[in-house]
Design an enzyme around this catalytic site. Structure first.
Site, PDB file in Angstrom:
ATOM      1  N   THR A   1      56.316  45.631   4.806  1.00 23.71           N
ATOM      2  CA  THR A   1      56.144  45.084   6.120  1.00 23.71           C
ATOM      3  C   THR A   1      56.986  45.542   6.402  1.00 23.71           C
ATOM      4  OG1 THR A   1      55.937  43.707   7.826  1.00 23.71           O
ATOM      5  CG2 THR A   1      56.688  42.734   6.051  1.00 23.71           C
ATOM      6  N   HIS A   2      57.607  45.984   8.055  1.00 27.85           N
ATOM      7  CA  HIS A   2      58.840  46.062   8.596  1.00 27.85           C
ATOM      8  C   HIS A   2      59.318  45.104   9.594  1.00 27.85           C
ATOM      9  CE1 HIS A   2      58.865  50.667   8.613  1.00 27.85           C
ATOM     10  NE2 HIS A   2      58.258  50.497   7.147  1.00 27.85           N
TER      11      HIS A   2
ATOM     12  N   LYS B   1      58.583  37.728   8.891  1.00 26.49           N
ATOM     13  CA  LYS B   1      57.216  37.778   8.078  1.00 26.49           C
ATOM     14  C   LYS B   1      58.555  37.443   6.521  1.00 26.49           C
ATOM     15  CE  LYS B   1      53.330  39.885   9.898  1.00 26.49           C
ATOM     16  NZ  LYS B   1      52.471  41.229   9.428  1.00 26.49           N
TER      17      LYS B   1
ATOM     18  N   ASP C   1      47.723  41.238   6.409  1.00 29.07           N
ATOM     19  CA  ASP C   1      46.894  41.814   7.373  1.00 29.07           C
ATOM     20  C   ASP C   1      46.223  40.660   7.817  1.00 29.07           C
ATOM     21  OD1 ASP C   1      46.855  43.687   9.638  1.00 29.07           O
ATOM     22  OD2 ASP C   1      44.827  43.754   9.626  1.00 29.07           O
ATOM     23  N   SER C   2      46.992  39.847   9.428  1.00 30.11           N
ATOM     24  CA  SER C   2      47.066  39.070   9.944  1.00 30.11           C
ATOM     25  C   SER C   2      46.592  38.457  11.819  1.00 30.11           C
ATOM     26  CB  SER C   2      47.888  37.417   9.789  1.00 30.11           C
ATOM     27  OG  SER C   2      49.022  38.307  10.067  1.00 30.11           O
TER      28      SER C   2
ATOM     29  N   LYS D   1      55.461  24.692  10.007  1.00 29.14           N
ATOM     30  CA  LYS D   1      54.491  25.381  10.368  1.00 29.14           C
ATOM     31  C   LYS D   1      54.363  26.043   9.001  1.00 29.14           C
ATOM     32  CE  LYS D   1      53.765  30.346  11.480  1.00 29.14           C
ATOM     33  NZ  LYS D   1      54.076  31.284  12.394  1.00 29.14           N
TER      34      LYS D   1
END
Lengths: 190, 190
Positions: free
Chosen positions: A7-8, A12, A67-68, A171
């Site tokens: 991921t960029h 994340k 992927d979310s 979270k």
């Protein structure tokens, strides 16, 4: 052990390092700045695999991708895989505003939604996947300053605040990503 | 016989008069400019009934309303009941542009969609409904100048042009609305 996260999104990388690092001693989560493949899958799993395979091919290191997205019941599971570009571009503010506008006339008892996260892990030996689901509902307006994406308009089941009103560590203990990462951590630590 | 059509959209009044008038002699389709109820249903049928009931209550005449939209398979049936305000406002150009952007990376074999139309009829005696479905797929760009709504990006099954490239009388013979109206005409003419 090094694990490339395809991921960029630096949010994340931090989030994944925080969660996985706590369970898997010596694990370092690396960002990825190689080429981004076209995500033309039509499920979370297909897109996660496309990204993880590309990162593995480019780095030669074990690579994971998630992927979310948010799946809204009255929208038949959309935005789903289209969550990040729901308003047409990668703009979280516009995405949230659009979803709130689309649901403007939808009463509370029809606003059920889930955050869904599927992680794909690609190594020289195997391809695996892990999915976490965080049930809740879509708020009628934004609340909270933490998190990212749809957090300010997602009220997790059993709570009366949005995901963006939760402290990051709270979270990180509850989220769809946490649930998927927990399964990954169990696998990596086993 | 007079039949109130619960819509402010003059395109629809013309289209419905053209289709129903041909089958039901002496039928006059009237527009409706009374109060618009909140469409807070979550199905085409619920919203059509809400609108038809409001028009019947306001005019005392037999009233019909349709709720229609485009259901995209890879979006789980969305935009669906949210079609008219998909981009947040009642702007067809913005709606089409948004849907094309959302599906930008979706390959042709995953672009299946249907136009769906549900008509509710409310009279002093009864409440009835009729549904028509026009299968097809979402184009990758706009084509055609006829029609309205999603017509320029909807390619009906078996054709190689969009619904907006069809002459109005051809569309009026094939469309989801035509299929639903045909059932209504059969009922009214029986």
């Amino acid at each position: 052990m090094e694990l490339v996260l395809a991921t960029h999104n630096s949010h994340k990388v931090q989030e994944v390092q925080a969660i996985l690092g706590a369970s898997v001693p010596g694990l370092t989560v690396l960002g990825y700045d190689g080429p981004e493949p076209v995500e033309d899958g039509v499920t979370f799993l297909e897109n996660a695999l496309i990204k993880a395979r590309a990162a593995f091919a480019h780095t030669g290191k074990p690579a994971m991708a998630d992927d979310s997205g948010i799946a809204v019941e009255v929208l038949g599971g959309a935005p789903g895989i289209f969550s990040a570009r729901w308003a047409g571009g990668r703009d979280s503010v516009a995405n949230r505003r659009l979803l709130l506008a689309q649901l403007a006339d939808v009463p509370e008892h029809h606003r059920a939604a889930s955050f869904v996260c599927t992680i794909a892990l690609v190594t020289a030996e195997a391809e695996l996947s892990f999915t976490g689901i965080w049930p809740g509902s879509v708020a009628t307006e934004e609340h909270g300053e933490h998190g990212f994406g749809y957090d300010p308009i997602f009220i997790p089941e059993g709570l009366e605040v949005t995901a963006a009103e939760l402290e990051p560590q709270v979270k990180n203990a509850l989220s769809h990503r946490a649930l998927a990462l927990e399964q990954l951590a169990n696998y990596l630590g086993a």
